[in-house]
Design a protein around this motif. Structure first.
Motif, mmCIF file in Angstrom:
data_model
loop_
_atom_site.group_PDB
_atom_site.id
_atom_site.type_symbol
_atom_site.label_atom_id
_atom_site.label_comp_id
_atom_site.label_asym_id
_atom_site.label_seq_id
_atom_site.Cartn_x
_atom_site.Cartn_y
_atom_site.Cartn_z
ATOM 1 N N HIS A 196 -7.265 -0.780 13.895
ATOM 2 C CA HIS A 196 -7.088 -1.872 12.941
ATOM 3 C C HIS A 196 -6.343 -1.280 11.743
ATOM 4 N N PHE A 197 -5.323 -2.001 11.279
ATOM 5 C CA PHE A 197 -4.520 -1.500 10.159
ATOM 6 C C PHE A 197 -4.731 -2.341 8.903
ATOM 7 N N THR A 198 -4.722 -1.666 7.771
ATOM 8 C CA THR A 198 -4.581 -2.371 6.492
ATOM 9 C C THR A 198 -3.293 -1.858 5.883
ATOM 10 N N ILE A 199 -2.367 -2.780 5.655
ATOM 11 C CA ILE A 199 -1.025 -2.398 5.197
ATOM 12 C C ILE A 199 -0.856 -2.871 3.761
ATOM 13 N N ASP A 200 -0.639 -1.944 2.862
ATOM 14 C CA ASP A 200 -0.461 -2.297 1.450
ATOM 15 C C ASP A 200 0.939 -1.864 1.018
ATOM 16 N N THR A 201 1.679 -2.824 0.463
ATOM 17 C CA THR A 201 3.086 -2.608 0.169
ATOM 18 C C THR A 201 3.398 -2.899 -1.286
ATOM 19 N N LYS A 202 4.256 -2.105 -1.892
ATOM 20 C CA LYS A 202 4.803 -2.516 -3.194
ATOM 21 C C LYS A 202 6.280 -2.128 -3.261
ATOM 22 N N ASN A 203 7.011 -2.840 -4.119
ATOM 23 C CA ASN A 203 8.435 -2.565 -4.283
ATOM 24 C C ASN A 203 8.677 -1.969 -5.654
ATOM 25 N N THR A 204 9.708 -1.129 -5.762
ATOM 26 C CA THR A 204 10.021 -0.566 -7.083
ATOM 27 C C THR A 204 10.967 -1.481 -7.856
ATOM 28 N N PHE A 205 11.491 -2.505 -7.179
ATOM 29 C CA PHE A 205 12.387 -3.422 -7.895
ATOM 30 C C PHE A 205 11.611 -4.682 -8.271
ATOM 31 N N PRO A 206 12.115 -5.450 -9.266
ATOM 32 C CA PRO A 206 11.328 -6.592 -9.745
ATOM 33 C C PRO A 206 11.050 -7.609 -8.649
ATOM 34 N N HIS A 207 9.886 -8.241 -8.729
ATOM 35 C CA HIS A 207 9.525 -9.309 -7.773
ATOM 36 C C HIS A 207 10.599 -10.365 -7.788
ATOM 37 N N SER A 208 10.728 -11.029 -6.722
ATOM 38 C CA SER A 208 11.629 -12.183 -6.593
ATOM 39 C C SER A 208 12.967 -11.928 -7.296
ATOM 40 N N SER A 209 13.460 -10.704 -7.163
ATOM 41 C CA SER A 209 14.755 -10.425 -7.785
ATOM 42 C C SER A 209 15.872 -10.912 -6.877
ATOM 43 N N GLY A 210 15.487 -11.453 -5.719
ATOM 44 C CA GLY A 210 16.506 -11.936 -4.797
ATOM 45 C C GLY A 210 17.046 -10.808 -3.948
ATOM 46 N N ILE A 211 16.543 -9.590 -4.152
ATOM 47 C CA ILE A 211 16.998 -8.472 -3.335
ATOM 48 C C ILE A 211 16.209 -8.516 -2.037
ATOM 49 N N ALA A 212 16.923 -8.397 -0.932
ATOM 50 C CA ALA A 212 16.231 -8.409 0.352
ATOM 51 C C ALA A 212 15.391 -7.146 0.425
ATOM 52 N N SER A 213 14.099 -7.293 0.670
ATOM 53 C CA SER A 213 13.266 -6.108 0.774
ATOM 54 C C SER A 213 12.948 -5.816 2.228
ATOM 55 N N SER A 214 13.561 -6.586 3.166
ATOM 56 C CA SER A 214 13.178 -6.374 4.557
ATOM 57 C C SER A 214 13.666 -5.015 5.061
ATOM 58 N N ALA A 215 14.814 -4.530 4.577
ATOM 59 C CA ALA A 215 15.306 -3.227 5.057
ATOM 60 C C ALA A 215 14.355 -2.115 4.615
ATOM 61 N N SER A 216 14.062 -2.056 3.319
ATOM 62 C CA SER A 216 13.177 -0.987 2.841
ATOM 63 C C SER A 216 11.759 -1.194 3.364
ATOM 64 N N GLY A 217 11.322 -2.441 3.446
ATOM 65 C CA GLY A 217 9.952 -2.739 3.903
ATOM 66 C C GLY A 217 9.732 -2.322 5.353
ATOM 67 N N MET A 218 10.651 -2.692 6.226
ATOM 68 C CA MET A 218 10.481 -2.361 7.641
ATOM 69 C C MET A 218 10.675 -0.861 7.888
ATOM 70 N N ALA A 219 11.530 -0.229 7.072
ATOM 71 C CA ALA A 219 11.727 1.219 7.211
ATOM 72 C C ALA A 219 10.454 1.961 6.789
ATOM 73 N N ALA A 220 9.842 1.537 5.686
ATOM 74 C CA ALA A 220 8.631 2.223 5.210
ATOM 75 C C ALA A 220 7.476 2.028 6.191
ATOM 76 N N LEU A 221 7.319 0.801 6.690
ATOM 77 C CA LEU A 221 6.223 0.547 7.646
ATOM 78 C C LEU A 221 6.423 1.378 8.918
ATOM 79 N N SER A 222 7.666 1.451 9.391
ATOM 80 C CA SER A 222 7.937 2.222 10.613
ATOM 81 C C SER A 222 7.659 3.709 10.396
ATOM 82 N N ALA A 223 7.930 4.195 9.192
ATOM 83 C CA ALA A 223 7.653 5.611 8.897
ATOM 84 C C ALA A 223 6.150 5.881 8.998
ATOM 85 N N THR A 224 5.323 4.927 8.553
ATOM 86 C CA THR A 224 3.866 5.146 8.624
ATOM 87 C C THR A 224 3.381 5.077 10.081
ATOM 88 N N ILE A 225 3.983 4.200 10.880
ATOM 89 C CA ILE A 225 3.589 4.104 12.303
ATOM 90 C C ILE A 225 3.917 5.417 13.020
#
Ligand code: DP6
Length: 362
Positions: free
Chosen positions: A107-136
């Protein structure tokens, strides 16, 4: 030959314990754009990107062994439950479970944060999926420690690709190519590879300031946009052009000819948006301020001879690219002039970075 089967982990031990891993992963900016894909996240054409440094996602994966075998996880964003991410992550786990069957034991608990401002319109899927894959993959190293470091890096990129195509270019290296193409040795549709050739010193620590033109939700998602490249009237020629542009960019990265660099990068950005405008149905993601900024960049370049240029992702924001030696003049221009055309005058100064980093939990 490296095939998908190379990355299936069949032999692994079950660790009856709990623990956690934390990784950061950066965003990246494509110079030759990925736009159009086949089944299973295989790109329709090769792409080449600069890895960024400041726009990052930091993800902690807590794992705890369990008796039943299934996909099971809780999602947090900055420590608070975030159910809206669930469908995307559920789909990601389903896509990777054949390659990583060990994930079903935890069972996983995944906690994520970004270093750029919320809702800045920057796609976070690239950094988000890369970070999650690194933990897997950190978990995989625990249950199957018998592979080489290169294997684990390639598999991290491969898993990231299954989460979001461009994420596979955020794992390792400052210049990354994804998509099989003749001009780049060992390039692959399955994962990103570090650009393996000589690069001129003018590109060292290249700067990218992201101008936040529109922070609203995009009217058309990348997923829908990629899909519209099927039966697109210009798709076949566009895919060929991307291969040609990788050849040209390889030469430019070696020579350091910034005039040619600018011509190629800006053409790629406008071609991406031209594909959107000529899809059926058509759509426009640029805003009036996107065009205003592009015109001001052209004027500044003409009057100062400073080699700045722009590129765009699938949205209204503008990335301003420039060599480190012109940082002061360009950042003055951005702060004094271009920021007027940004939503709430917001922009983010970023620069070249090198990929994922493990963060030791204290
Ligand atoms: C315009 O990687 O967001 O930024 O694979 O569907 O998640 P999915 O798409 P995504 O597409 C990015 C497209 C782009 C160009 C690029 O980064 O190469």
């Amino acid at each position: 030959m490296t095939t998908l089967d190379t990355f299936k982990t069949n032999d692994y031990s079950k660790i009856n314990t709990k623990g956690s891993f934390t990784f950061s992963a950066p965003s990246n900016i494509a110079l030759v754009k990925y736009w159009g894909k086949k089944e299973n996240q295989i790109p329709a054409n090769p792409s080449l990107s600069f890895t960024l440094n400041n726009c990052k996602t930091v993800t902690t994966l807590q794992y705890e062994s369990k008796a039943e075998k299934n996909v099971s996880f809780d999602l947090l964003f900055e420590g608070q439950p975030k159910e809206s991410f669930r469908p995307k992550i559920q789909k990601y786990f389903e896509r990777i479970q054949d390659l990583c069957p060990y994930i079903l034991d935890y069972h996983f608990t995944i906690d994520t944060k970004n270093t750029f401002p919320h809702s800045s319109g920057i796609a976070s899927s690239a950094s988000g999926m890369a970070a999650l894959s690194a933990t897997i993959i950190a978990l995989e190293k625990l249950v199957n420690p018998h592979q080489t470091e290169d294997y684990y890096l390639q598999k991290t990129s491969l898993l990231a690709r299954l989460g979001s195509g461009s994420a596979c270019r955020s794992i390792k290296g400052n210049i990354v190519v994804w998509g099989e193409t003749e001009s780049i040795e060992n390039s692959s549709d399955l994962f990103g590879v570090e650009f393996p050739y000589e690069v001129h010193s003018v590109f060292e620590n290249y700067q990218d300031t992201i101008l936040l033109v529109d922070k609203g939700e995009k009217q058309v998602s990348s997923t829908v946009g990629h899909d519209l490249m099927h039966n697109h009237p210009f798709a076949i020629r566009r895919f060929e052009q991307a291969h040609e542009n990788v050849v040209k960019l390889k030469a430019v990265l070696k020579s350091g000819n910034l005039e040619q660099f600018i011509a190629l990068v800006e053409s790629e950005a406008l071609t991406l948006h031209a594909m959107m405008m000529t899809s059926i149905p058509y759509f426009i993601l640029m805003k009036p301020n996107t065009l205003e900024i592009i015109n001001q960049i052209w004027k500044f370049r003409e009057t100062t001879n400073i080699p700045i240029c722009f590129t765009l992702d699938a949205g209204a924001n503008v990335h301003v690219l420039y060599p480190e030696m012109h940082k002061t003049e360009v950042q003055d221009f951005i702060e004094n002039e271009l920021s007027k055309h940004c939503q709430n005058q917001q922009f983010i100064h970023d620069e070249m970075g090198f990929g994922i980093q493990s963060i030791v939990n204290l």
